[in-house]
Design a protein around this motif. Structure first.
Motif, PDB file in Angstrom:
ATOM      1  N   ASP A 104     -19.297 130.016  13.206  1.00  0.00           N
ATOM      2  CA  ASP A 104     -19.107 129.469  14.598  1.00  0.00           C
ATOM      3  C   ASP A 104     -18.035 128.098  14.707  1.00  0.00           C
ATOM      4  O   ASP A 104     -18.097 127.188  14.036  1.00  0.00           O
ATOM      5  CB  ASP A 104     -20.530 128.854  15.098  1.00  0.00           C
ATOM      6  N   ILE A 105     -17.134 128.357  15.494  1.00  0.00           N
ATOM      7  CA  ILE A 105     -16.037 127.399  15.810  1.00  0.00           C
ATOM      8  C   ILE A 105     -15.887 127.086  17.048  1.00  0.00           C
ATOM      9  O   ILE A 105     -14.971 126.185  17.321  1.00  0.00           O
ATOM     10  CB  ILE A 105     -14.639 128.012  15.177  1.00  0.00           C
ATOM     11  N   TYR A 106     -16.781 127.443  17.950  1.00  0.00           N
ATOM     12  CA  TYR A 106     -16.525 127.232  19.395  1.00  0.00           C
ATOM     13  C   TYR A 106     -17.556 126.206  20.117  1.00  0.00           C
ATOM     14  O   TYR A 106     -17.523 126.166  21.313  1.00  0.00           O
ATOM     15  CB  TYR A 106     -16.631 128.517  20.174  1.00  0.00           C
ATOM     16  N   GLY A 107     -18.272 125.501  19.117  1.00  0.00           N
ATOM     17  CA  GLY A 107     -19.165 124.411  19.700  1.00  0.00           C
ATOM     18  C   GLY A 107     -20.466 124.580  19.845  1.00  0.00           C
ATOM     19  O   GLY A 107     -21.197 123.537  19.909  1.00  0.00           O
ATOM     20  N   ALA A 108     -21.075 125.750  19.544  1.00  0.00           N
ATOM     21  CA  ALA A 108     -22.586 125.721  19.729  1.00  0.00           C
ATOM     22  C   ALA A 108     -23.213 125.191  18.416  1.00  0.00           C
ATOM     23  O   ALA A 108     -24.002 124.181  18.573  1.00  0.00           O
ATOM     24  CB  ALA A 108     -22.768 127.349  19.791  1.00  0.00           C
ATOM     25  N   THR A 111     -17.649 123.493  14.911  1.00  0.00           N
ATOM     26  CA  THR A 111     -16.335 123.293  15.378  1.00  0.00           C
ATOM     27  C   THR A 111     -15.494 123.991  14.593  1.00  0.00           C
ATOM     28  O   THR A 111     -15.558 124.355  13.564  1.00  0.00           O
ATOM     29  CB  THR A 111     -15.925 122.055  15.776  1.00  0.00           C
ATOM     30  N   ALA A 112     -14.003 123.966  15.156  1.00  0.00           N
ATOM     31  CA  ALA A 112     -12.808 124.506  14.314  1.00  0.00           C
ATOM     32  C   ALA A 112     -12.639 123.471  13.164  1.00  0.00           C
ATOM     33  O   ALA A 112     -12.346 124.086  12.165  1.00  0.00           O
ATOM     34  CB  ALA A 112     -11.782 124.588  15.134  1.00  0.00           C
ATOM     35  N   ASP A 113     -12.950 122.365  13.364  1.00  0.00           N
ATOM     36  CA  ASP A 113     -12.747 121.577  11.969  1.00  0.00           C
ATOM     37  C   ASP A 113     -14.039 121.364  11.302  1.00  0.00           C
ATOM     38  O   ASP A 113     -13.654 121.250   9.977  1.00  0.00           O
ATOM     39  CB  ASP A 113     -12.716 119.782  12.647  1.00  0.00           C
ATOM     40  N   ALA A 114     -15.209 121.630  11.596  1.00  0.00           N
ATOM     41  CA  ALA A 114     -16.437 121.861  10.879  1.00  0.00           C
ATOM     42  C   ALA A 114     -17.104 122.939  11.194  1.00  0.00           C
ATOM     43  O   ALA A 114     -18.244 122.898  11.990  1.00  0.00           O
ATOM     44  CB  ALA A 114     -17.023 120.536  10.980  1.00  0.00           C
ATOM     45  N   PRO A 115     -16.923 124.168  10.837  1.00  0.00           N
ATOM     46  CA  PRO A 115     -17.296 125.296  11.291  1.00  0.00           C
ATOM     47  C   PRO A 115     -18.954 125.398  10.949  1.00  0.00           C
ATOM     48  O   PRO A 115     -19.454 124.706   9.945  1.00  0.00           O
ATOM     49  CB  PRO A 115     -16.638 126.498  10.548  1.00  0.00           C
ATOM     50  N   LEU A 197     -23.372 125.696   6.740  1.00  0.00           N
ATOM     51  CA  LEU A 197     -24.679 125.517   7.066  1.00  0.00           C
ATOM     52  C   LEU A 197     -25.132 123.972   6.859  1.00  0.00           C
ATOM     53  O   LEU A 197     -25.921 123.590   7.435  1.00  0.00           O
ATOM     54  CB  LEU A 197     -25.580 126.312   6.191  1.00  0.00           C
ATOM     55  N   ALA A 198     -24.480 123.403   5.920  1.00  0.00           N
ATOM     56  CA  ALA A 198     -24.982 121.759   5.596  1.00  0.00           C
ATOM     57  C   ALA A 198     -24.327 121.007   6.634  1.00  0.00           C
ATOM     58  O   ALA A 198     -24.836 120.061   7.236  1.00  0.00           O
ATOM     59  CB  ALA A 198     -24.741 121.505   4.282  1.00  0.00           C
ATOM     60  N   THR A 199     -22.839 121.294   7.297  1.00  0.00           N
ATOM     61  CA  THR A 199     -22.379 120.418   8.102  1.00  0.00           C
ATOM     62  C   THR A 199     -22.078 120.783   9.442  1.00  0.00           C
ATOM     63  O   THR A 199     -21.797 119.915  10.069  1.00  0.00           O
ATOM     64  CB  THR A 199     -20.959 119.957   7.249  1.00  0.00           C
ATOM     65  N   GLY A 200     -22.064 121.979   9.842  1.00  0.00           N
ATOM     66  CA  GLY A 200     -22.037 122.593  11.067  1.00  0.00           C
ATOM     67  C   GLY A 200     -22.803 122.061  12.189  1.00  0.00           C
ATOM     68  O   GLY A 200     -24.114 122.300  11.909  1.00  0.00           O
ATOM     69  N   LYS A 201     -22.400 121.543  13.219  1.00  0.00           N
ATOM     70  CA  LYS A 201     -22.964 121.014  14.532  1.00  0.00           C
ATOM     71  C   LYS A 201     -22.223 121.173  15.796  1.00  0.00           C
ATOM     72  O   LYS A 201     -21.210 121.338  15.918  1.00  0.00           O
ATOM     73  CB  LYS A 201     -23.235 119.380  14.212  1.00  0.00           C
TER      74      LYS A 201
END
Length: 242
Positions: A104-108, A111-115, A197-201
């Motif tokens: 997921d890179i679209y914000g749900a 993000t693109a910087d932190a998938p 999984l650890a960092t994506g928000k």
């Protein structure tokens, strides 16, 4: 009480574990809601138009509108299906597996910087999940709800699979990983899975919450998935070492 009166006839223990569809966020989710959120985030359109999505739905269901439809759920649909169903059954689908390969890179949830990372159904040795039966007179309405959720943009493909239920077989609709979609990476390294999984928000929460919720819900539903267990252990170890 007849089966038609009680969707949980076969599994009364699931009644408290599956959300009321009419209280689900996904019941009324639309691309207009998504577009507003993406505009806030400065993300250009990546989702399907309503017309394209509806065309995909009609093509998939061609010739099946006059019969009951079974849906195989392997992720969040298991506890939050957002559809009205007449029956729920535990099921096993051979030849597939639940894999964390949707980046997921679209914000749900990233993000693109932190998938972030979510699950998809892909080739494998077998997947346990739930089957929901939609009665024929509800197929049109309920699949429109389902498509707005599962086919919002390129990631999954609708497919009919053979599910095993109490020694019998039932053909069911499900949504499998689209290897041509940018969001699907079926060759993702384990370390990337753990980090995402650890960092994506995102606006829908964190990828870690997504994984932990799956783990908790699977325990309630008595669905065992060694990969989910192992991923959670690896993510928690990663966070402890960070």
């Amino acid at each position: 009480m007849t089966l038609e009166q009680d969707p949980f006839f076969h599994h009364p223990e699931l009644k408290a574990a599956i959300a009321d569809p009419h209280k689900s966020f996904f019941r009324t989710f639309t691309t207009a809601v998504l577009a507003e959120k993406m505009e806030e985030l400065g993300v250009e359109q990546w989702w399907h138009s309503d017309a394209k999505r509806e065309g995909m739905r009609r093509e998939t269901l061609q010739g099946r509108q006059d019969e009951d439809l079974w849906i195989f759920a392997y992720g969040s649909l298991m506890w939050d299906p957002a559809i009205e169903f007449a029956e729920v059954r535990r099921a096993h689908v051979p030849g597939y597996a639940r894999r964390f390969i949707l980046k997921d890179i679209y914000g749900a949830r990233g993000t693109a910087d932190a998938p972030g990372l979510m699950a998809a159904l892909d080739d494998g040795t077998g997947c346990d999940g739930l089957l929901f039966r939609i009665p024929r007179d509800r197929v049109e309405v309920e699949t429109e709800v389902l498509w707005r959720r599962e086919q919002v943009g390129p990631a999954y493909l609708p497919a009919f699979v053979t599910s095993c239920v109490d020694g019998g077989r039932i053909e069911a609709l499900t949504f499998v990983a689209d290897h041509d979609a940018d969001l699907i990476d079926h060759t993702m390294a384990r370390e990337d899975q753990v980090r995402y999984l650890a960092t994506g928000k995102g606006f829908a929460g964190s990828s870690l919450d997504y994984l932990r919720n799956i783990h908790r819900k699977f325990a309630l539903l008595k669905v065992h998935d060694e990969d989910v267990d192992a991923l959670l252990r690896d993510v928690e170890a990663y966070l402890a070492a960070s």
